[in-house]
Design a protein around this motif. Structure first.
Motif, PDB file in Angstrom:
ATOM      1  N   GLU A   1      -0.223   1.796   0.081  1.00  0.00           N
ATOM      2  CA  GLU A   1      -0.613   0.934  -1.580  1.00  0.00           C
ATOM      3  C   GLU A   1      -0.210   2.029  -2.943  1.00  0.00           C
ATOM      4  O   GLU A   1       0.509   1.585  -3.317  1.00  0.00           O
ATOM      5  CB  GLU A   1      -1.859   0.946  -1.175  1.00  0.00           C
ATOM      6  CG  GLU A   1      -2.744  -0.298  -2.538  1.00  0.00           C
ATOM      7  CD  GLU A   1      -1.759  -1.133  -2.379  1.00  0.00           C
ATOM      8  OE1 GLU A   1      -1.948  -2.213  -3.624  1.00  0.00           O
ATOM      9  OE2 GLU A   1      -1.306  -1.705  -1.144  1.00  0.00           O
ATOM     10  N   TYR A   2      -0.124   3.545  -2.198  1.00  0.00           N
ATOM     11  CA  TYR A   2      -0.247   4.583  -3.855  1.00  0.00           C
ATOM     12  C   TYR A   2       1.079   4.275  -4.004  1.00  0.00           C
ATOM     13  O   TYR A   2       2.097   4.577  -5.583  1.00  0.00           O
ATOM     14  CB  TYR A   2      -0.955   5.984  -3.343  1.00  0.00           C
ATOM     15  CG  TYR A   2      -0.530   6.578  -4.460  1.00  0.00           C
ATOM     16  CD1 TYR A   2      -1.838   7.171  -5.741  1.00  0.00           C
ATOM     17  CD2 TYR A   2       0.898   7.405  -4.690  1.00  0.00           C
ATOM     18  CE1 TYR A   2      -1.228   7.352  -6.460  1.00  0.00           C
ATOM     19  CE2 TYR A   2       0.618   8.116  -5.575  1.00  0.00           C
ATOM     20  CZ  TYR A   2      -0.302   8.447  -6.642  1.00  0.00           C
ATOM     21  OH  TYR A   2      -0.337   9.055  -7.677  1.00  0.00           O
TER      22      TYR A   2
ATOM     23  N   LEU B   1      -8.541   3.394  -4.688  1.00  0.00           N
ATOM     24  CA  LEU B   1      -7.524   3.012  -2.604  1.00  0.00           C
ATOM     25  C   LEU B   1      -8.267   3.529  -1.766  1.00  0.00           C
ATOM     26  O   LEU B   1      -8.920   4.844  -1.617  1.00  0.00           O
ATOM     27  CB  LEU B   1      -5.895   3.467  -3.061  1.00  0.00           C
ATOM     28  CG  LEU B   1      -5.263   2.369  -4.393  1.00  0.00           C
ATOM     29  CD1 LEU B   1      -3.667   3.151  -4.338  1.00  0.00           C
ATOM     30  CD2 LEU B   1      -4.963   1.464  -4.273  1.00  0.00           C
TER      31      LEU B   1
ATOM     32  N   SER C   1      -7.732   7.086  -7.717  1.00  0.00           N
ATOM     33  CA  SER C   1      -7.145   6.140  -7.842  1.00  0.00           C
ATOM     34  C   SER C   1      -7.560   4.216  -6.739  1.00  0.00           C
ATOM     35  O   SER C   1      -7.954   3.803  -8.084  1.00  0.00           O
ATOM     36  CB  SER C   1      -5.828   5.674  -7.076  1.00  0.00           C
ATOM     37  OG  SER C   1      -5.790   6.022  -5.730  1.00  0.00           O
TER      38      SER C   1
ATOM     39  N   GLN D   1      -2.268   3.169   5.288  1.00  0.00           N
ATOM     40  CA  GLN D   1      -2.877   2.226   3.886  1.00  0.00           C
ATOM     41  C   GLN D   1      -3.023   2.612   2.934  1.00  0.00           C
ATOM     42  O   GLN D   1      -2.350   1.750   2.394  1.00  0.00           O
ATOM     43  CB  GLN D   1      -3.956   0.983   4.643  1.00  0.00           C
ATOM     44  CG  GLN D   1      -4.279   0.566   4.533  1.00  0.00           C
ATOM     45  CD  GLN D   1      -5.526  -0.297   5.086  1.00  0.00           C
ATOM     46  OE1 GLN D   1      -6.097  -0.009   5.957  1.00  0.00           O
ATOM     47  NE2 GLN D   1      -6.007  -1.710   4.030  1.00  0.00           N
ATOM     48  N   ARG D   2      -3.958   3.791   2.970  1.00  0.00           N
ATOM     49  CA  ARG D   2      -3.534   4.083   1.274  1.00  0.00           C
ATOM     50  C   ARG D   2      -2.688   5.085   0.798  1.00  0.00           C
ATOM     51  O   ARG D   2      -2.369   4.446  -0.566  1.00  0.00           O
ATOM     52  CB  ARG D   2      -5.243   5.230   2.123  1.00  0.00           C
ATOM     53  CG  ARG D   2      -6.463   4.704   1.687  1.00  0.00           C
ATOM     54  CD  ARG D   2      -8.031   5.092   1.470  1.00  0.00           C
ATOM     55  NE  ARG D   2      -7.837   6.225   0.331  1.00  0.00           N
ATOM     56  CZ  ARG D   2      -7.852   7.283   0.250  1.00  0.00           C
ATOM     57  NH1 ARG D   2      -8.463   8.005   0.921  1.00  0.00           N
ATOM     58  NH2 ARG D   2      -8.275   7.733  -0.761  1.00  0.00           N
TER      59      ARG D   2
ATOM     60  N   ARG E   1       2.115   0.577  -5.608  1.00  0.00           N
ATOM     61  CA  ARG E   1       2.017   0.905  -6.757  1.00  0.00           C
ATOM     62  C   ARG E   1       2.829   2.214  -7.637  1.00  0.00           C
ATOM     63  O   ARG E   1       2.656   1.398  -9.247  1.00  0.00           O
ATOM     64  CB  ARG E   1       0.417   0.902  -6.797  1.00  0.00           C
ATOM     65  CG  ARG E   1      -0.314   0.346  -5.854  1.00  0.00           C
ATOM     66  CD  ARG E   1      -1.795  -0.090  -6.265  1.00  0.00           C
ATOM     67  NE  ARG E   1      -2.692  -1.042  -5.956  1.00  0.00           N
ATOM     68  CZ  ARG E   1      -3.921  -1.464  -5.863  1.00  0.00           C
ATOM     69  NH1 ARG E   1      -4.732  -0.638  -6.755  1.00  0.00           N
ATOM     70  NH2 ARG E   1      -4.981  -1.991  -5.417  1.00  0.00           N
TER      71      ARG E   1
END
Length: 124
Positions: free
Chosen positions: A71-72, A124, A122, A67-68, A75
């Motif tokens: 997302e990184y 996240l 970050s 997940q993290r 983005r």
């Protein structure tokens, strides 16, 4: 070899880059990337590789990145598109090159501590 997992991970994750984040690259030239942009590419590739390995039961020495890390990746890719004008396909190609460079386990292992710090910073 880690590389065999990279195309699957990058293909799956790159689909998550919003279509709205794409920009027209016709006529735009690829510019030299800054250190920050190169780091974002490197860490995004590292997270994709580790996430793919974790999905197969490996790379358990790292925190879960499905997940993290995703997302990184998303983005970072969107920011690179915005900052450079390179389109989605161009960013995917740059990510693929970074993933290929990270296919060596020693290089991946060397990059992960700094990338995990970056991920934590970050938010996240």
């Amino acid at each position: 070899m880690i590389l065999r997992h990279v195309p699957i991970a990058l293909a799956a994750i790159s689909l998550a880059i919003p279509v709205s984040a794409q920009s027209d690259s016709a006529g735009s030239t690829q510019q030299a990337l800054s250190l920050e942009q190169r780091t974002a590419l490197r860490c995004s590739a590292a997270f994709a590789i580790v996430s793919a390995l974790q999905a197969r039961g490996g790379a358990q020495e790292y925190p879960p990145l499905a997940q993290r890390g995703r997302e990184y990746f998303v983005r970072s890719a969107a920011q690179l598109i915005d900052d450079t004008g390179i389109d989605r396909a161009g960013i995917a190609a740059l990510m693929q090159r970074e993933a290929e460079a990270m296919s060596d386990a020693d290089r991946l292992e060397a990059a992960m501590p700094a990338c995990l710090l970056l991920l934590d910073s970050s938010g996240l």
